[in-house]
Design a protein around this motif. Sequence first.
Motif, PDB file in Angstrom:
ATOM      1  N   ASN A   1       0.926  -1.140  -0.036  1.00 51.44           N
ATOM      2  CA  ASN A   1       0.010  -0.034  -0.016  1.00 51.44           C
ATOM      3  C   ASN A   1       0.916   1.206  -0.083  1.00 51.44           C
ATOM      4  OD1 ASN A   1       0.561   0.794   2.848  1.00 51.44           O
ATOM      5  ND2 ASN A   1      -0.444  -1.193   3.378  1.00 51.44           N
TER       6      ASN A   1
ATOM      7  N   ILE B   1       1.013   3.825   2.174  1.00 55.45           N
ATOM      8  CA  ILE B   1       1.173   4.202   3.657  1.00 55.45           C
ATOM      9  C   ILE B   1       2.404   3.935   3.963  1.00 55.45           C
ATOM     10  CG2 ILE B   1       0.031   4.272   5.895  1.00 55.45           C
ATOM     11  CD1 ILE B   1      -2.609   3.589   4.626  1.00 55.45           C
ATOM     12  N   VAL B   2       3.175   4.888   4.432  1.00 58.58           N
ATOM     13  CA  VAL B   2       4.796   4.741   5.062  1.00 58.58           C
ATOM     14  C   VAL B   2       4.548   5.208   6.581  1.00 58.58           C
ATOM     15  CG1 VAL B   2       6.986   5.424   4.628  1.00 58.58           C
ATOM     16  CG2 VAL B   2       5.615   5.097   2.600  1.00 58.58           C
ATOM     17  N   MET B   3       5.353   4.347   7.508  1.00 60.91           N
ATOM     18  CA  MET B   3       5.798   4.966   8.632  1.00 60.91           C
ATOM     19  C   MET B   3       6.946   5.503   8.482  1.00 60.91           C
ATOM     20  SD  MET B   3       6.602   2.566  11.923  1.00 60.91           S
ATOM     21  CE  MET B   3       7.333   3.349  13.341  1.00 60.91           C
TER      22      MET B   3
ATOM     23  N   ARG C   1       3.873  -3.069  13.498  1.00 63.85           N
ATOM     24  CA  ARG C   1       3.304  -1.990  12.409  1.00 63.85           C
ATOM     25  C   ARG C   1       3.693  -2.229  10.905  1.00 63.85           C
ATOM     26  NH1 ARG C   1       4.411  -0.412  17.282  1.00 63.85           N
ATOM     27  NH2 ARG C   1       3.346   1.146  18.164  1.00 63.85           N
TER      28      ARG C   1
ATOM     29  N   THR D   1       2.044  -3.611   8.696  1.00 65.64           N
ATOM     30  CA  THR D   1       1.260  -3.580   7.694  1.00 65.64           C
ATOM     31  C   THR D   1       1.305  -2.298   6.976  1.00 65.64           C
ATOM     32  OG1 THR D   1      -0.517  -2.704   9.411  1.00 65.64           O
ATOM     33  CG2 THR D   1      -0.726  -4.941   8.791  1.00 65.64           C
ATOM     34  N   ALA D   2       2.125  -1.177   7.217  1.00 69.56           N
ATOM     35  CA  ALA D   2       2.451  -0.339   6.349  1.00 69.56           C
ATOM     36  C   ALA D   2       3.059  -0.747   5.120  1.00 69.56           C
ATOM     37  CB  ALA D   2       3.292   0.666   7.166  1.00 69.56           C
TER      38      ALA D   2
ATOM     39  N   LEU E   1       7.985   0.541   6.133  1.00 70.84           N
ATOM     40  CA  LEU E   1       8.584   1.066   7.494  1.00 70.84           C
ATOM     41  C   LEU E   1       9.874   1.781   7.187  1.00 70.84           C
ATOM     42  CD1 LEU E   1       7.846  -1.981   9.872  1.00 70.84           C
ATOM     43  CD2 LEU E   1       6.385  -0.132   9.373  1.00 70.84           C
TER      44      LEU E   1
ATOM     45  N   GLY F   1       6.116  -7.631   5.837  1.00 69.38           N
ATOM     46  CA  GLY F   1       6.174  -6.195   5.546  1.00 69.38           C
ATOM     47  C   GLY F   1       7.518  -5.953   4.902  1.00 69.38           C
TER      48      GLY F   1
ATOM     49  N   ALA G   1       3.789   9.458   3.989  1.00 69.88           N
ATOM     50  CA  ALA G   1       4.364   9.106   5.096  1.00 69.88           C
ATOM     51  C   ALA G   1       3.760   9.686   6.402  1.00 69.88           C
ATOM     52  CB  ALA G   1       5.729   9.393   5.482  1.00 69.88           C
TER      53      ALA G   1
ATOM     54  N   PHE H   1       1.695   6.790  13.867  1.00 69.37           N
ATOM     55  CA  PHE H   1       1.830   5.227  13.869  1.00 69.37           C
ATOM     56  C   PHE H   1       2.430   4.892  15.128  1.00 69.37           C
ATOM     57  CE2 PHE H   1       1.964   4.185   9.244  1.00 69.37           C
ATOM     58  CZ  PHE H   1       1.606   3.116   9.450  1.00 69.37           C
TER      59      PHE H   1
ATOM     60  N   VAL I   1      -2.963   1.327   9.215  1.00 69.63           N
ATOM     61  CA  VAL I   1      -3.324   1.217   8.105  1.00 69.63           C
ATOM     62  C   VAL I   1      -4.986   0.782   8.213  1.00 69.63           C
ATOM     63  CG1 VAL I   1      -3.285  -0.314   6.028  1.00 69.63           C
ATOM     64  CG2 VAL I   1      -1.258   0.542   7.023  1.00 69.63           C
TER      65      VAL I   1
END
Length: 367
Positions: free
Chosen positions: A17, A19-21, A45, A47-48, A51, A92, A323, A328, A335
């Motif tokens: 996806n 979405i970034v941590m 975490r 599922t980001a 990372l 991940g 990000a 997070f 997410v």
Amino acid sequence: MPTLFDPVQAGDLQLANRIVMAPLTRNRSPNAIPLPLTATYYEQRATAGLLITEATAISHQAQGYADVPGLYGTEQLDGWKRVTDAVHAKGGKIVVQLWHVGRISHTDLQPDGGKPVAPSAITAKSKTVLIKDGVASFVETSEPRALDLSELPGIVHTYAAAARNAVETAGFDGVEVHGANGYLLDQFLKRGSNQRTDDYGGSIENRARLLLETTRAIADAIGGGKTGIRLSPVTPANDAHDEDPQPLFEYVVKQLAPLHLAYVHIIEGATGGPREIADRPFDYDALKTAYREAGGKGAWMVNNGYDKAMAETAVNEGDDLVAFGRPFIANPDLVRRLREGAALNPLDKATLYGGGAKGYTDYPTLD
């Protein structure tokens, strides 16, 4: 139209996806060694889409804060291998942020109590973190010394060696070059901290030289497709400033374009603060256009104060990755919460820096 939850390619990295941590310093690595608890933190975490680890020192000299992790010793690499194994077991992807703080340090943290290093011997109007008897405190940074011209190739080599160790030994999927927030590479970029008169000071080309040499060396070592870079054109963090950042950063991204990087990570506005700074206007669309027109194909990552609605708009308008930082920390399952429109946990600011599991691995998930 792509959504936040669609997969995306970032160089060699296939991400689940967008979405970034973001990198988040937590000061929980005594002797610069990530603990088993660190593996739990990142695993939670995973599922980001990606990372990005907390900033990680490439050498003892590069350290500027107490209990931040490193990449320059066997035990440190072993600690990070536990982290990457845990993240990969959850499906991940994780990259490590390579850090040299330059002048944002203290003699207590430097080898043999020496002075921190910098482009020029100008003390930053900033603070760093020391931990004594388990208590974190903010202290003024120490006076730095100017790096000698002969020392710079060694710093470039250290960056490349850290990147190689990160990927080949610690198992990271790639690295992020920390060229932002008033740390060493950003200090060279900006006139406020760089008053050199040699080949690394003065003109835009000279001030950008160390960042570009470093990034090229890392891309040569591990491949451009595993290399990202973080830039902050106008943030005042750590006393960073330049009177004319637009041409400076457009030059930088044009020079980065041929390296075929995984991504370019841009902090919009003041790090962790206002997205617009009245006396520091900047055209981020023009920056992205300069990169694309120079042939840059890496994913474009935006950062600073994004919520779900803003992130969706950014992706719809052509940004590849968004990000998220502090959300997070308090929401390991961010997410899912974004996807379902669920409420977010409140952040416990008292546990941000130092300590143990409290405020680190004990935030509740929707499950």
